[in-house]
Design an enzyme around this catalytic site. Structure first.
Site, PDB file in Angstrom:
ATOM      1  N   ASN A  43     -10.426  -0.630  -0.278  1.00 39.94           N
ATOM      2  CA  ASN A  43      -8.703  -0.347  -0.294  1.00 39.94           C
ATOM      3  C   ASN A  43      -8.191  -0.790  -1.403  1.00 39.94           C
ATOM      4  O   ASN A  43      -8.276  -1.983  -1.820  1.00 39.94           O
ATOM      5  CB  ASN A  43      -8.242  -0.901   0.993  1.00 39.94           C
ATOM      6  CG  ASN A  43      -7.114  -0.878   1.129  1.00 39.94           C
ATOM      7  OD1 ASN A  43      -6.144  -0.690   0.214  1.00 39.94           O
ATOM      8  ND2 ASN A  43      -6.368  -1.446   2.463  1.00 39.94           N
ATOM      9  N   HIS A  81      -3.484   6.906   2.469  1.00 35.80           N
ATOM     10  CA  HIS A  81      -3.819   5.626   1.909  1.00 35.80           C
ATOM     11  C   HIS A  81      -5.104   5.225   2.459  1.00 35.80           C
ATOM     12  O   HIS A  81      -5.677   5.366   3.626  1.00 35.80           O
ATOM     13  CB  HIS A  81      -2.854   4.790   2.393  1.00 35.80           C
ATOM     14  CG  HIS A  81      -3.278   3.121   1.964  1.00 35.80           C
ATOM     15  ND1 HIS A  81      -3.804   2.926   1.007  1.00 35.80           N
ATOM     16  CD2 HIS A  81      -3.391   2.157   2.903  1.00 35.80           C
ATOM     17  CE1 HIS A  81      -4.063   1.478   0.964  1.00 35.80           C
ATOM     18  NE2 HIS A  81      -3.832   0.963   2.020  1.00 35.80           N
ATOM     19  N   CYS A 132       1.026  -1.289   0.053  1.00 37.19           N
ATOM     20  CA  CYS A 132       0.044  -0.204  -0.045  1.00 37.19           C
ATOM     21  C   CYS A 132       0.977   1.233  -0.020  1.00 37.19           C
ATOM     22  O   CYS A 132       0.469   2.534  -0.486  1.00 37.19           O
ATOM     23  CB  CYS A 132      -1.073   0.011   1.115  1.00 37.19           C
ATOM     24  SG  CYS A 132      -2.308  -1.376   1.025  1.00 37.19           S
TER      25      CYS A 132
HETATM   26  N1  ACO Z   1     -18.233  -9.047   8.893  1.00 37.11           N
HETATM   27  C1  ACO Z   1     -18.700  -9.359  10.112  1.00 37.11           C
HETATM   28  N2  ACO Z   1     -17.800  -9.612  11.300  1.00 37.11           N
HETATM   29  C2  ACO Z   1     -16.506  -9.736  10.693  1.00 37.11           C
HETATM   30  C3  ACO Z   1     -16.042  -9.357   9.454  1.00 37.11           C
HETATM   31  C4  ACO Z   1     -16.869  -8.970   8.462  1.00 37.11           C
HETATM   32  N3  ACO Z   1     -16.731  -8.670   7.402  1.00 37.11           N
HETATM   33  N4  ACO Z   1     -14.738  -9.344   9.478  1.00 37.11           N
HETATM   34  C5  ACO Z   1     -14.377  -9.741  10.808  1.00 37.11           C
HETATM   35  N5  ACO Z   1     -15.576  -9.898  11.362  1.00 37.11           N
HETATM   36  C6  ACO Z   1     -15.473 -10.014  12.908  1.00 37.11           C
HETATM   37  C7  ACO Z   1     -14.087 -10.884  13.465  1.00 37.11           C
HETATM   38  O1  ACO Z   1     -14.201 -12.165  13.382  1.00 37.11           O
HETATM   39  C8  ACO Z   1     -14.508 -10.549  15.107  1.00 37.11           C
HETATM   40  O2  ACO Z   1     -15.012 -11.311  15.717  1.00 37.11           O
HETATM   41  P1  ACO Z   1     -14.835 -12.027  17.211  1.00 37.11           P
HETATM   42  O3  ACO Z   1     -15.194 -10.633  17.885  1.00 37.11           O
HETATM   43  O4  ACO Z   1     -16.086 -12.829  17.218  1.00 37.11           O
HETATM   44  O5  ACO Z   1     -13.662 -12.392  17.074  1.00 37.11           O
HETATM   45  C9  ACO Z   1     -14.868  -9.064  14.694  1.00 37.11           C
HETATM   46  O6  ACO Z   1     -15.548  -8.760  13.568  1.00 37.11           O
HETATM   47  C10 ACO Z   1     -14.059  -7.987  15.270  1.00 37.11           C
HETATM   48  O7  ACO Z   1     -12.960  -8.205  14.385  1.00 37.11           O
HETATM   49  P2  ACO Z   1     -11.519  -7.162  14.232  1.00 37.11           P
HETATM   50  O8  ACO Z   1     -10.656  -7.715  13.151  1.00 37.11           O
HETATM   51  O9  ACO Z   1     -11.269  -6.813  15.633  1.00 37.11           O
HETATM   52  O10 ACO Z   1     -12.303  -5.715  13.530  1.00 37.11           O
HETATM   53  P3  ACO Z   1     -11.929  -4.298  13.523  1.00 37.11           P
HETATM   54  O11 ACO Z   1     -12.861  -3.525  14.008  1.00 37.11           O
HETATM   55  O12 ACO Z   1     -10.442  -4.196  13.895  1.00 37.11           O
HETATM   56  O13 ACO Z   1     -11.991  -4.160  11.781  1.00 37.11           O
HETATM   57  C11 ACO Z   1     -10.485  -4.133   9.946  1.00 37.11           C
HETATM   58  C12 ACO Z   1     -11.240  -5.160  10.809  1.00 37.11           C
HETATM   59  C13 ACO Z   1     -11.445  -3.585   9.053  1.00 37.11           C
HETATM   60  C14 ACO Z   1      -9.964  -5.469   9.216  1.00 37.11           C
HETATM   61  C15 ACO Z   1      -9.610  -3.010  10.621  1.00 37.11           C
HETATM   62  O14 ACO Z   1      -8.921  -3.886  11.629  1.00 37.11           O
HETATM   63  C16 ACO Z   1      -8.705  -2.471   9.599  1.00 37.11           C
HETATM   64  O15 ACO Z   1      -9.194  -1.534   9.039  1.00 37.11           O
HETATM   65  N6  ACO Z   1      -7.371  -2.795   9.711  1.00 37.11           N
HETATM   66  C17 ACO Z   1      -6.433  -2.172   8.864  1.00 37.11           C
HETATM   67  C18 ACO Z   1      -6.338  -2.474   7.432  1.00 37.11           C
HETATM   68  C19 ACO Z   1      -5.492  -1.625   6.913  1.00 37.11           C
HETATM   69  O16 ACO Z   1      -4.944  -0.572   7.213  1.00 37.11           O
HETATM   70  N7  ACO Z   1      -4.775  -2.042   5.707  1.00 37.11           N
HETATM   71  C20 ACO Z   1      -3.714  -1.419   5.180  1.00 37.11           C
HETATM   72  C21 ACO Z   1      -2.588  -1.937   4.785  1.00 37.11           C
HETATM   73  S1  ACO Z   1      -3.382  -3.226   3.695  1.00 37.11           S
HETATM   74  C22 ACO Z   1      -2.126  -3.394   2.721  1.00 37.11           C
HETATM   75  O17 ACO Z   1      -1.065  -3.084   2.941  1.00 37.11           O
HETATM   76  C23 ACO Z   1      -2.332  -4.246   1.382  1.00 37.11           C
END
Ligand code: ACO
Length: 328
Positions: free
Chosen positions: A281, A251, A112
């Site tokens: 993304n 980003h 990214c």
């Molecule tokens: N729908 C419903 N529930 C979901 C989904 C979904 N699509 N995806 C995950 N969950 C669940 C998980 O299983 C978890 O359940 P649990 O509590 O029973 O274990 C719960 O939702 C919470 O999951 P988290 O991973 O803690 O959710 P979070 O609020 O952190 O959001 C996300 C996840 C959106 C991926 C976030 O962490 C994020 O944006 N991270 C950064 C991503 C990023 O910046 N990427 C940039 C670099 S990518 C690259 O370089 C290619």
């Protein structure tokens, strides 16, 4: 620094196919509400089978050259996580399809952060006198490395490409890239990884080893920290106080990350440009797509002070500053 690299044109291209959150909710245990509230994403553009990264890159590249009013460049730098093939690089194919002749062409792999690494690499060629004009493209058919049934990644990513033309000029010109900061931490390599397909593990034990995996929460924390830190560093190098920034074009990973970076910098949230809701993304491509979108919407205007920052796999990160140029 010798000669400055001046941004003289921009273009982008996204696939026609719009995929809504409801389309994911229909096939996996997720919901429009979860995706919107956790990421800000409402829809994304995905390639049809058979469309490759180079197809998007050629379109974005030709639009950037048209915007710059040029028919040729001396080099093509392509930032991508999803090259058409593991070997060779995709940039020469793109250069050839753009009719650019025997120019230098190579890929940059920084996930990214790739567009910012590409800008730095191109600015280096210009500073050295190796090139007068460079086409920097960031393009991803990212959905080709995503497990379509994985709710943790499939709704988050989108496909697309963005490109800019950089030309040799003066540091005092609008559009000159003013400051750079780049960094990495390979100890975090497993936060964002496609385990198989490379020299470490040619063929995975299961098909899922060939898909992209991400430890979302950890990535979130490091992304906010590093994007804010890198932004502060580049602002100091540029000599801009935070309140000089008109637009933070970060980003587009997650609207919560962009707001958190703005908060950490002490920048009003409305100065953080956001279009993740329409494109998801798009990895390396997200910053040039966002820039092109912000300019087309009349938000980023000539003379605006723009701060770019990204965090991605590697881990890698970076930040770049420029004053938005006058149209070609
Ligand atoms: N729908 C419903 N529930 C979901 C989904 C979904 N699509 N995806 C995950 N969950 C669940 C998980 O299983 C978890 O359940 P649990 O509590 O029973 O274990 C719960 O939702 C919470 O999951 P988290 O991973 O803690 O959710 P979070 O609020 O952190 O959001 C996300 C996840 C959106 C991926 C976030 O962490 C994020 O944006 N991270 C950064 C991503 C990023 O910046 N990427 C940039 C670099 S990518 C690259 O370089 C290619």
């Amino acid at each position: 620094m010798g000669r400055a690299a001046v941004l003289t044109g921009i273009g982008s291209a996204v696939p026609d196919r719009v995929v809504t959150n409801d389309a994911f909710a229909a096939r996996m245990d997720t919901s429009d509400e979860w995706i919107r509230s956790r990421t800000g994403i409402r829809e994304r553009r995905l390639v049809e089978p058979g469309t490759a990264t180079s197809d998007l890159a050629v379109l974005a590249g030709s639009r950037a050259m048209k915007s710059a009013g040029v028919a040729d460049v001396d080099a093509v730098v392509l930032a991508t996580t999803t090259p058409d093939h593991p070997c060779p690089a995709t940039a020469p194919t793109v250069a050839s399809r753009l009719g650019l002749g025997a120019v230098a062409a190579y890929d940059v792999a920084a996930v990214c952060s790739g567009f910012l690494y590409g800008l730095a690499s191109a600015a280096g060629m210009i500073a050295l006198g190796t090139a007068e004009r460079v086409l920097v493209i960031a393009a991803e058919a990212f959905s080709t490395i995503i497990d379509p049934d994985d709710r943790a990644t499939a709704p988050i990513f989108g496909d697309g490409a963005g490109a800019v033309v950089l030309a040799a000029g003066e540091q005092s010109q609008r559009g000159a890239l003013l400051g750079f900061d780049l960094g990495s931490d390979g100890a975090l390599a497993d936060l964002i990884i496609v385990p198989a397909g490379g020299s470490r593990m040619k063929t995975g034990a299961s098909p899922s080893d060939h898909f992209f995996t991400m430890r979302g929460q950890a990535v979130f924390k490091h992304a906010v920290l590093r994007m804010a830190e890198s932004s502060r560093t580049v602002l100091a190098r540029t000599g801009w106080p935070v309140d000089a920034v008109d637009w933070l074009v970060g980003h587009q990973a997650n609207v919560r990350i962009l707001r958190a970076v703005a908060d950490q910098l002490g920048l009003p949230r409305e100065k953080a440009f956001v279009n993740v809701e329409r494109f998801g993304n798009t990895a390396a491509a997200s910053i040039p797509i966002a820039l092109d979108d912000a300019v087309a919407a009349g938000l980023v205007n000539p003379g605006d002070r723009v701060l770019l920052t990204a965090f991605g796999g590697g881990a890698s990160w970076g930040a770049v500053t420029l004053e938005w140029p006058d149209p070609a």
